[in-house]
Design an enzyme around this catalytic site. Structure first.
Site, PDB file in Angstrom:
ATOM      1  N   THR A 189      33.390   2.523   6.331  1.00  0.00           N
ATOM      2  CA  THR A 189      32.419   2.019   7.296  1.00  0.00           C
ATOM      3  C   THR A 189      32.895   2.304   8.704  1.00  0.00           C
ATOM      4  O   THR A 189      34.083   2.428   8.961  1.00  0.00           O
ATOM      5  CB  THR A 189      32.162   0.507   7.110  1.00  0.00           C
ATOM      6  N   ARG A 190      31.933   2.431   9.598  1.00  0.00           N
ATOM      7  CA  ARG A 190      32.261   2.531  11.031  1.00  0.00           C
ATOM      8  C   ARG A 190      31.378   1.577  11.818  1.00  0.00           C
ATOM      9  O   ARG A 190      31.124   1.758  12.985  1.00  0.00           O
ATOM     10  CB  ARG A 190      32.130   3.973  11.523  1.00  0.00           C
ATOM     11  N   HIS A 194      27.309  -6.320   7.767  1.00  0.00           N
ATOM     12  CA  HIS A 194      26.322  -7.391   7.673  1.00  0.00           C
ATOM     13  C   HIS A 194      26.063  -7.668   6.192  1.00  0.00           C
ATOM     14  O   HIS A 194      26.718  -7.119   5.312  1.00  0.00           O
ATOM     15  CB  HIS A 194      25.058  -6.999   8.442  1.00  0.00           C
ATOM     16  N   HIS A 197      25.676  -4.631   3.560  1.00  0.00           N
ATOM     17  CA  HIS A 197      26.879  -3.942   3.081  1.00  0.00           C
ATOM     18  C   HIS A 197      27.825  -4.889   2.347  1.00  0.00           C
ATOM     19  O   HIS A 197      28.548  -4.484   1.446  1.00  0.00           O
ATOM     20  CB  HIS A 197      27.565  -3.212   4.229  1.00  0.00           C
ATOM     21  N   GLY A 282      26.434   5.297   0.546  1.00  0.00           N
ATOM     22  CA  GLY A 282      25.121   4.725   0.862  1.00  0.00           C
ATOM     23  C   GLY A 282      24.164   5.805   1.289  1.00  0.00           C
ATOM     24  O   GLY A 282      24.433   6.991   1.144  1.00  0.00           O
ATOM     25  N   ARG A 283      23.022   5.366   1.794  1.00  0.00           N
ATOM     26  CA  ARG A 283      22.083   6.348   2.333  1.00  0.00           C
ATOM     27  C   ARG A 283      22.589   6.836   3.680  1.00  0.00           C
ATOM     28  O   ARG A 283      23.202   6.112   4.423  1.00  0.00           O
ATOM     29  CB  ARG A 283      20.705   5.695   2.480  1.00  0.00           C
ATOM     30  N   ASP A 284      22.365   8.114   3.952  1.00  0.00           N
ATOM     31  CA  ASP A 284      22.750   8.730   5.222  1.00  0.00           C
ATOM     32  C   ASP A 284      24.220   8.485   5.588  1.00  0.00           C
ATOM     33  O   ASP A 284      24.550   8.207   6.731  1.00  0.00           O
ATOM     34  CB  ASP A 284      21.829   8.256   6.353  1.00  0.00           C
ATOM     35  N   HIS A 285      25.111   8.614   4.608  1.00  0.00           N
ATOM     36  CA  HIS A 285      26.541   8.447   4.833  1.00  0.00           C
ATOM     37  C   HIS A 285      27.040   9.483   5.860  1.00  0.00           C
ATOM     38  O   HIS A 285      26.775  10.664   5.717  1.00  0.00           O
ATOM     39  CB  HIS A 285      27.287   8.643   3.502  1.00  0.00           C
TER      40      HIS A 285
END
Ligand SMILES: [Zn+2]
Length: 379
Positions: A189-190, A194, A197, A282-285
């Site tokens: 993660t960057r 929330h 996730h 995830g989506r759009d990683h």
């Protein structure tokens, strides 16, 4: 000291964890110095400690060509992004010193080859665009014109931004083994975490032994939430809502490339070196703007033969709180409509936090919101 066997964990990429750390050599001053950008420094350090196993240095021409063309090293092992060192001219000697922008010597490279490369071709193949509005492409275009390849030795490591979170692959493997974990899922993660996730990391954790929360703390775009604020958020969330004995929070020292799909594969391979058998995609990683399709970072894994990567990607949809289900859910598990879901856009969340307003508890944990509100206030 108890020696814990890490044999039950997934093997590093290529079979063995690379260690290219070593002693500062005599006569360092007489070597030609090659100055590394912050991204190259981060690559160098990751090579040294095996995070980029099996790489022992910056890539040569054959590896580079095969990687950009079909996502494999010359050896046939999967690899999705170039790890190269850009220079203006070929270093004079057989060995060159590697220094950071402050002039501090970090290591050496046994110069093997210096070769030219086509920036637009690399951009198109790796980033799927040649537009310099893309931050990864812009950085590529700003690079020096040649690549120098060769095995590296590192004797000086960069100061970790978060010493308490600095665990090399050998460290995370030791920690996992010490806790008796075999199957471990990595989460990249960057952003602050929330509820969405939090939910998917916990869904993943339900099926494995342990969770590595592995936020990227290397170089990112200036508009991402600063790493120190994010680390506060992670610690607050983990303290309040995760079983500490099943989670490890550790920093991932890579610089963001924003290469979307190819970076998702690269992130998975790196986490395999840290000991993760599974990796959340995830989506759009690792995407940026609208350069990549929603599922591109998941679909790209199909371009590898089954088990070729060994590390298992776990694909997730966007998740949300559904008022009718009365729980977190996704479009895969909830039949209700958008009107029943608690959804806030990134812009809306930033607006609320900026005004000191706590978003709904269904969207973010109040303690995490407070960390972010305090950070906005002190700015
Ligand atoms: Zn529902």
């Amino acid at each position: 000291m108890n020696v814990v066997s890490t044999e039950r964990l997934i093997a590093p990429h290529g079979g063995a964890l690379v260690d290219r750390t070593g002693e500062r050599p005599d006569g360092l001053e007489s070597l030609e110095a090659v100055t590394l950008t912050p991204r190259e420094v981060s690559d160098l350090d990751m090579i040294a400690v095996g995070a980029l196993s099996p790489l022992e240095g910056f890539m040569g021409r054959e590896d580079y060509e095969r990687v950009i063309e079909d996502m494999h090293l010359a050896s046939g092992l999967p690899w999705s992004l170039p790890v190269c060192l850009a220079v203006d001219s070929a270093p004079a000697g057989d060995v060159a010193a590697l220094v950071d922008e402050a002039g501090r010597a970090l290591g050496t490279i046994e110069v093997e080859d210096t070769f030219s490369y086509d920036k637009e071709r690399e951009a198109e193949l790796c980033f799927r665009t040649t537009e310099d509005a893309h931050p990864g492409v812009a950085r590529l275009y700003a690079q020096k014109p040649l690549y120098v390849s060769g095995r590296v030795t590192v004797f000086e490591r960069p100061e970790p931004a978060f010493p308490e979170l600095a665990n090399d692959p050998a460290d995370t493997r030791r920690i996992f083994a010490g806790r008796g974990w075999k199957r471990v899922v990595g989460f990249q993660t960057r952003n602050p975490i929330h509820r969405a996730h939090e939910y998917l990391t916990k869904v993943a954790l339900e099926t494995v032994d342990g969770l590595l929360v592995h936020p990227l703390v290397g170089e990112t775009k200036s508009d991402d939430v600063p790493a120190d604020v994010r680390v506060d958020c992670y610690q607050t969330l983990l303290d309040g809502y995760y079983p500490t004995e099943r989670v490890l929070l550790s920093a991932f020292p890579a610089a963001m490339r924003y290469a979307g799909p190819r970076e998702a594969v690269w992130h998975a391979i790196c986490r395999k070196n840290y000991g993760c058998s599974h990796f959340i995609v995830g989506r759009d990683h690792a995407g940026v703007g609208d350069y990549y399709g929603t599922y591109d970072a998941q679909l790209i894994f199909d371009e590898f033969a089954p088990h070729e990567l060994d590390v298992e990607p776990m694909f997730f949809e966007h998740t949300f709180w559904c008022n009718v289900c009365g729980s977190m859910a996704s479009t895969k598990s909830c039949p209700h409509g958008p009107e029943d879901r608690v959804f806030l856009s990134g812009t809306k969340v930033r607006e609320m936090l900026g005004e000191g307003e706590v978003p709904p508890v269904e969207f973010t944990r109040p303690q995490v919101a407070q960390v972010l509100i305090d950070a906005y206030r002190s700015n």
